[in-house]
Design a protein around this motif. Structure first.
Motif, PDB file in Angstrom:
ATOM      1  N   GLU A 132      55.349  17.064 -28.685  1.00 32.09           N
ATOM      2  CA  GLU A 132      54.246  16.188 -29.048  1.00 32.09           C
ATOM      3  C   GLU A 132      52.932  16.938 -28.901  1.00 32.09           C
ATOM      4  O   GLU A 132      52.887  18.087 -28.453  1.00 32.09           O
ATOM      5  CB  GLU A 132      54.266  14.932 -28.158  1.00 32.09           C
ATOM      6  N   ALA A 133      51.838  16.272 -29.251  1.00 29.69           N
ATOM      7  CA  ALA A 133      50.514  16.887 -29.160  1.00 29.69           C
ATOM      8  C   ALA A 133      50.123  17.116 -27.699  1.00 29.69           C
ATOM      9  O   ALA A 133      50.635  16.461 -26.783  1.00 29.69           O
ATOM     10  CB  ALA A 133      49.485  16.008 -29.858  1.00 29.69           C
ATOM     11  N   LEU A 134      49.191  18.043 -27.475  1.00 29.78           N
ATOM     12  CA  LEU A 134      48.678  18.305 -26.134  1.00 29.78           C
ATOM     13  C   LEU A 134      47.729  17.189 -25.701  1.00 29.78           C
ATOM     14  O   LEU A 134      47.020  16.599 -26.522  1.00 29.78           O
ATOM     15  CB  LEU A 134      47.922  19.631 -26.098  1.00 29.78           C
ATOM     16  N   THR A 135      47.712  16.934 -24.417  1.00 25.33           N
ATOM     17  CA  THR A 135      46.733  16.011 -23.859  1.00 25.33           C
ATOM     18  C   THR A 135      45.377  16.703 -23.754  1.00 25.33           C
ATOM     19  O   THR A 135      45.255  17.919 -23.987  1.00 25.33           O
ATOM     20  CB  THR A 135      47.169  15.562 -22.461  1.00 25.33           C
ATOM     21  N   GLY A 136      44.361  15.951 -23.373  1.00 30.19           N
ATOM     22  CA  GLY A 136      43.043  16.537 -23.188  1.00 30.19           C
ATOM     23  C   GLY A 136      43.038  17.632 -22.152  1.00 30.19           C
ATOM     24  O   GLY A 136      42.398  18.684 -22.316  1.00 30.19           O
ATOM     25  N   GLU A 137      43.779  17.416 -21.041  1.00 24.77           N
ATOM     26  CA  GLU A 137      43.858  18.440 -20.011  1.00 24.77           C
ATOM     27  C   GLU A 137      44.551  19.693 -20.535  1.00 24.77           C
ATOM     28  O   GLU A 137      44.193  20.820 -20.196  1.00 24.77           O
ATOM     29  CB  GLU A 137      44.596  17.890 -18.785  1.00 24.77           C
ATOM     30  N   GLY A 138      45.588  19.481 -21.346  1.00 23.19           N
ATOM     31  CA  GLY A 138      46.285  20.628 -21.910  1.00 23.19           C
ATOM     32  C   GLY A 138      45.376  21.455 -22.805  1.00 23.19           C
ATOM     33  O   GLY A 138      45.396  22.692 -22.768  1.00 23.19           O
ATOM     34  N   VAL A 139      44.561  20.790 -23.631  1.00 25.69           N
ATOM     35  CA  VAL A 139      43.622  21.517 -24.495  1.00 25.69           C
ATOM     36  C   VAL A 139      42.611  22.285 -23.650  1.00 25.69           C
ATOM     37  O   VAL A 139      42.288  23.440 -23.935  1.00 25.69           O
ATOM     38  CB  VAL A 139      42.919  20.542 -25.464  1.00 25.69           C
ATOM     39  N   LYS A 140      42.107  21.661 -22.581  1.00 31.46           N
ATOM     40  CA  LYS A 140      41.147  22.350 -21.709  1.00 31.46           C
ATOM     41  C   LYS A 140      41.757  23.606 -21.103  1.00 31.46           C
ATOM     42  O   LYS A 140      41.122  24.665 -21.055  1.00 31.46           O
ATOM     43  CB  LYS A 140      40.697  21.397 -20.595  1.00 31.46           C
ATOM     44  N   HIS A 141      43.004  23.478 -20.630  1.00 26.49           N
ATOM     45  CA  HIS A 141      43.683  24.630 -20.021  1.00 26.49           C
ATOM     46  C   HIS A 141      43.885  25.731 -21.050  1.00 26.49           C
ATOM     47  O   HIS A 141      43.672  26.918 -20.775  1.00 26.49           O
ATOM     48  CB  HIS A 141      45.020  24.170 -19.446  1.00 26.49           C
ATOM     49  N   MET A 142      44.292  25.367 -22.256  1.00 25.86           N
ATOM     50  CA  MET A 142      44.534  26.337 -23.322  1.00 25.86           C
ATOM     51  C   MET A 142      43.246  27.072 -23.690  1.00 25.86           C
ATOM     52  O   MET A 142      43.225  28.312 -23.809  1.00 25.86           O
ATOM     53  CB  MET A 142      45.083  25.602 -24.547  1.00 25.86           C
ATOM     54  N   VAL A 143      42.147  26.337 -23.843  1.00 29.95           N
ATOM     55  CA  VAL A 143      40.869  26.947 -24.230  1.00 29.95           C
ATOM     56  C   VAL A 143      40.353  27.848 -23.118  1.00 29.95           C
ATOM     57  O   VAL A 143      39.864  28.955 -23.370  1.00 29.95           O
ATOM     58  CB  VAL A 143      39.849  25.845 -24.580  1.00 29.95           C
ATOM     59  N   ALA A 144      40.487  27.396 -21.879  1.00 31.91           N
ATOM     60  CA  ALA A 144      40.004  28.210 -20.760  1.00 31.91           C
ATOM     61  C   ALA A 144      40.733  29.540 -20.689  1.00 31.91           C
ATOM     62  O   ALA A 144      40.139  30.576 -20.388  1.00 31.91           O
ATOM     63  CB  ALA A 144      40.169  27.439 -19.453  1.00 31.91           C
ATOM     64  N   ALA A 145      42.042  29.533 -20.966  1.00 37.51           N
ATOM     65  CA  ALA A 145      42.828  30.763 -20.865  1.00 37.51           C
ATOM     66  C   ALA A 145      42.435  31.791 -21.919  1.00 37.51           C
ATOM     67  O   ALA A 145      42.678  32.985 -21.748  1.00 37.51           O
ATOM     68  CB  ALA A 145      44.306  30.432 -20.990  1.00 37.51           C
ATOM     69  N   MET A 146      41.831  31.342 -23.034  1.00 36.76           N
ATOM     70  CA  MET A 146      41.462  32.279 -24.090  1.00 36.76           C
ATOM     71  C   MET A 146      40.266  33.140 -23.702  1.00 36.76           C
ATOM     72  O   MET A 146      40.059  34.215 -24.265  1.00 36.76           O
ATOM     73  CB  MET A 146      41.147  31.516 -25.381  1.00 36.76           C
ATOM     74  N   GLY A 147      39.468  32.671 -22.756  1.00 37.04           N
ATOM     75  CA  GLY A 147      38.344  33.481 -22.306  1.00 37.04           C
ATOM     76  C   GLY A 147      37.265  33.680 -23.339  1.00 37.04           C
ATOM     77  O   GLY A 147      36.613  34.732 -23.377  1.00 37.04           O
ATOM     78  N   LEU A 148      37.019  32.681 -24.209  1.00 39.86           N
ATOM     79  CA  LEU A 148      35.985  32.785 -25.242  1.00 39.86           C
ATOM     80  C   LEU A 148      34.689  32.184 -24.718  1.00 39.86           C
ATOM     81  O   LEU A 148      34.663  30.988 -24.384  1.00 39.86           O
ATOM     82  CB  LEU A 148      36.420  32.054 -26.518  1.00 39.86           C
ATOM     83  N   PRO A 149      33.614  32.948 -24.635  1.00 40.01           N
ATOM     84  CA  PRO A 149      32.354  32.405 -24.121  1.00 40.01           C
ATOM     85  C   PRO A 149      31.900  31.179 -24.900  1.00 40.01           C
ATOM     86  O   PRO A 149      31.802  31.211 -26.129  1.00 40.01           O
ATOM     87  CB  PRO A 149      31.369  33.574 -24.304  1.00 40.01           C
TER      88      PRO A 149
END
Length: 706
Positions: free
Chosen positions: A452-469
């Motif tokens: 299923e789709a990611l939750t809001g927390e999952g999206v936050k974790h995914m974006v944080a791991a990318m390290g994009l300013p």
């Protein structure tokens, strides 16, 4: 003239003639040193002989060399000097010139995938000066090969063609197992392809060789790379290679998030010894989850279906077998298996010698060969990931599901277990494949894990791991905009990067949030005209796209085609010869007008005819180009060929399609003949078909957990 590896002459028909020691040394010297003094060469080759004897020996050597080449002069000269007639025909001379010109791909072609030692197997202890020269020349050759491999691997890696780069790195590591330079490339590329376990195993092997053979420990650079792999938090990047336009962390986010429940289901299925299916919406991360799970369980390999496979019987299975044959070239298939598989892999045998599959015995033998090959080609793997199963052609799917119960039975008898993880788009499995999966589920042999789709927390974790300013500030908006679809998150971030919007407020307007297509279209609009045409060509060619088609189909120079392909790789539209994601390919096709599609299909058909491509492929492109009269002969030729070497239902389908086209174009008599041929093939299929259907036991076999 080959002096790298086994010294030989190769004739125009491919016949080889071994070279004697001094003849090979003469060609190697002239290839590397150029025109040289005849007397000096004679003294090098016969140092203990009087000058007159040495000169006479040289005349006899040149005479024997001419005889070995069938009378063709390979060396020319006068009383003072000798030179090669065609220096470019000597492999070591080609290696030297192409390396100096930095044409590294051609340099590696001149030595082959495994490289080659100069005058391998020869020593010249009786010729001290020549032996000293040979030591230096061998070191020079090794340096050129190393330089070419390094540059070529970095070029392929930076362009996203990780598979080709990995093949070069593996060949390099086999030849120089103590080379940390080769080992680092191998570790990095295995990780880039998602196989963290294999990357760490490659490091352990390198560390063992260094300690055992050289008594040293790995360099700090190697240890730093391994620490990155162990953490899995940041994708390693090739040293001294051009930085791509988009960060690699966007192409493959460095951590898997929001899949804890799905992981638990996979673990439960694994412990129960079940076959695992991962289903989800496009872009939901099915392949990534399968790779991470397989990494945690053992050695694994991956095969894939591609759009367009459904038009060519056994296209998916043939690609899968070729993938495994390339991974494990030392696997020896029994002769009878190779013979039967030559029906779908012509390189394994001569199909003209095969009888038609018009009997139960013949059909069973063919399908049994596929089952044996499936087991043998995966016997070094614990897991096989099959990606994009929704694209598998019906013939390949039938063959796989025929083999599966035989593998279950072999495992229950104590054979090495092979586990399967199949990924497919939710709701897109063909009816026949869906029925096979349902039977496996009913028998308790399989489990489907829905993503299923990611939750809001999952999206936050995914974006944080990318390290994009600046990206984390947009996490909530990304969740609302993308609905938590991982691919949509990635594509939206690419758009924000390309428009320099990450450090600004969330844009006032973006394309509709429920579809990734408009975002990809915006990226396509930024491409040059030629790069966009290349992408469209790749989309229409599908599974059969090759970069070599671009100059001919689009009528541009090779240099212009290369520049356009590099642009597509930098934009992460293409990775090598395939799209970065199926949705990117769909967006490319959606942006084409019908007239453009027809014209490009026609050009593609013309180019593929020159390449003697499979008849069914030619039929497809001519028919899609609106040239039914050009496509029908190829369709009938494909049906006739399939009737001779493949299960008869494949030919029946092609005869049926040809008959329908003939009726539509008023070719009534030809249509009647095609229908008669279809009926004949369907009769043969019905006689043999029921005996080659998979049968499932009522429960999963014991002892399949690892």
């Amino acid at each position: 003239m080959q002096v790298l590896g086994l010294a030989q002459l190769w004739g125009p028909e491919g016949q080889g003639v071994r070279l004697e020691r001094r003849a090979a040394a003469l060609l190697a010297w002239l290839g590397l040193q150029g025109p040289s003094s005849k007397y000096a060469l004679a003294s090098l080759l016969w140092p203990d002989s009087p000058p007159t004897t040495a000169r006479n020996n040289m005349r006899q050597l040149l005479r024997r060399l001419r005889l070995a080449s069938g009378g063709e002069a390979l060396v020319e000269g006068d009383t003072e000097r000798l030179a090669l007639v065609a220096p470019s025909n000597v492999d070591v001379a080609c290696l030297k010139s192409t390396t100096e010109a930095r044409a590294y791909a051609q340099a590696l072609e001149s030595v082959g995938a495994e490289g080659g030692t100069l005058l391998d197997g020869f020593d010249f202890d009786d010729c001290p000066e020549l032996a000293r020269w040979l030591d230096g020349a061998r070191a020079g050759v090794e340096g050129w090969v190393r330089e070419a491999r390094e540059a070529r691997i970095e070029h392929l890696t930076s362009g996203g063609d990780w598979s080709a780069a990995l093949g070069l790195a593996q060949a390099w590591a086999r030849q120089e197992p103590e080379s940390e330079q080769a080992g680092r490339h191998l570790i990095r590329l295995l990780y880039l392809q998602g196989d963290r376990g294999a990357a760490l195993a490659a490091f352990e092997q390198l560390r063992g060789v260094l300690e055992r053979e050289l008594g040293v420990t790995p360099l700090p650079e190697t240890l730093a790379l391994v620490r990155e792999v162990e953490k899995g938090m940041q994708r390693p990047h090739p040293t001294a290679s051009p930085r791509p336009a988009l960060p690699l962390s966007v192409l493959r986010p460095p951590v898997l998030v929001g899949r804890e429940a799905a992981w638990r289901q996979l673990e439960a299925g694994w412990e129960a010894g079940q076959m695992l299916f991962i289903s989800g919406a496009p872009g939901s991360g099915k392949t990534r989850l399968a790779e991470e799970f397989a990494n945690a369980k053992g050695r694994w390999g991956r095969v894939e279906g591609r759009e367009g496979d459904s038009d060519v019987p056994f296209a998916s299975q043939a690609r899968a077998f070729r993938t495994q044959l390339a991974r494990w070239p030392d696997v020896k298939l029994p002769d009878w298996v190779r013979t039967e598989l030559s029906r779908i892999l012509p390189e394994l045998g001569e199909t003209r010698l095969l009888p038609p599959l018009d009997s139960e015995t013949g059909m069973l033998r063919f399908y049994d060969a596929g089952a044996v090959a499936l087991y043998l080609l995966h016997e070094h793997d614990a897991i096989c990931i099959a990606d994009d199963v929704q694209y598998w052609d019906a013939a390949s799917a039938k063959s796989f599901f025929f083999a599966l119960p035989r593998m279950f039975e072999a495992t229950s008898r104590g054979a090495q277990p092979l586990r399967f993880i199949d990924c497919y788009r939710r709701g897109e499995l063909p009816a026949q494949t869906r029925a096979h999966v349902a039977r496996l589920l009913d028998a308790g042999l399989a489990r489907v894990v829905e993503l299923e789709a990611l939750t809001g927390e999952g999206v936050k974790h995914m974006v944080a791991a990318m390290g994009l300013p600046g990206a984390e500030a947009h996490a909530d908006n990304l969740t609302r905009y993308t609905g938590g679809n991982p691919l949509y998150v990635v594509e939206t971030l690419k758009h924000l990067l390309e428009t320099d919007s990450l450090l600004r407020d969330w844009p006032q307007r973006l394309p509709p949030p429920d579809r990734v297509g408009p975002l990809i279209q915006l990226r396509l609009e930024r491409l040059s005209a030629l790069a966009l045409q290349c992408a469209r060509l790749a989309a229409l060619a599908g599974a059969f796209f090759r970069t070599s088609l671009v100059p001919r189909v689009l009528q541009v120079t090779a240099a212009a085609a290369h520049e356009a392909l590099v642009e597509l790789e930098s934009a992460q539209i293409l990775l090598g010869e395939r799209f970065s994601h199926d949705l990117v390919m769909e967006a490319v096709r959606a942006g084409m007008l019908p007239g453009e599609e027809r014209a490009l299909h026609g050009r593609l058909a013309t180019a593929l005819e020159e390449d003697a491509a499979p008849a069914i492929l030619l039929a497809h492109h001519w028919i899609e180009a609106g040239r039914v009269e050009r496509g029908l002969p190829h369709l009938l030729a494909s049906a006739h060929s399939d009737e001779q070497v493949l299960p008869p239902e494949q030919a029946a389908d092609h005869y049926a399609r040809a008959a329908a086209l003939m009726v539509a174009t008023g070719q009534w008599e030809d249509a009647v003949r095609a229908r008669a041929a279809e009926a004949r093939c369907r009769l043969q299929a019905s006689a043999a078909g029921p005996h080659v259907q998979p049968t499932w036991s009522a429960r999963a076999p014991a002892g399949r957990t690892r």
